[in-house]
Design a protein around this motif. Structure first.
Motif: not given
Length: 165
Positions: A133-159
């Protein structure tokens, strides 16, 4: 929008998984709960064009997470969640104005639209492994496009738009 919190829906998912007529439907870990909660939310939004609850999903390393739900259930680690969490209800005579109560599924059980989506999504995903299920969410553009910031620990919220896509 409904008057549910993400915790209301998460508790209903936990209750449903553990109280099915066939017995427990499968293992529900905190990680899997987060992903099922996410897919319940997005499925509901796409079908009814409104949010099931107002709490936001954050973009974390392992996909979408509702922070409050995470903190409530994280204590079980990688084990199965056996019961919903107690909820805090305002009560004038209670200590500090609140009182803990057992979870009551009736709040959501009477909502046919919510129950339909929750049961449909749970039944579809409960047998999947959490990291699938994690893999499914990682294929979505909303997550993929922010991967660098996510891995840096930035607090990002889904719109809402990202949840809808």
């Amino acid at each position: 929008m409904n008057n549910y919190t993400a915790m209301d829906v998460a508790n209903y998912i936990v209750w449903y998984v553990n109280n099915s007529e066939e017995g427990p439907l499968g293992a529900l870990t905190p990680l899997k709960l987060q992903k099922i909660l996410y897919y319940v939310s997005t499925t509901y939004l796409k079908k009814y064009n409104r949010l099931l609850f107002s709490d936001s999903f954050q973009k974390w390393q392992y996909g979408p997470v509702v922070k409050d739900v995470y903190h409530e259930f994280k204590t079980v680690g990688v084990n199965h969640i056996t019961s919903p969490k107690l909820s805090l209800h305002e009560k004038a005579l209670a200590v500090f104005g609140g009182m803990k109560q057992e979870y009551d599924p009736c709040k959501i059980n009477s909502d046919k639209e919510a129950v339909e989506i929750i049961t449909q999504v749970v039944n579809k995903l409960i047998s999947r492994k959490a990291f699938d299920l994690v893999g499914l969410t990682h294929k979505e553009v909303a997550w993929k496009d922010c991967i660098d910031d996510i891995m840096l620990g930035k607090e990002l919220t889904y719109t809402a738009e990202e949840l809808y896509s």
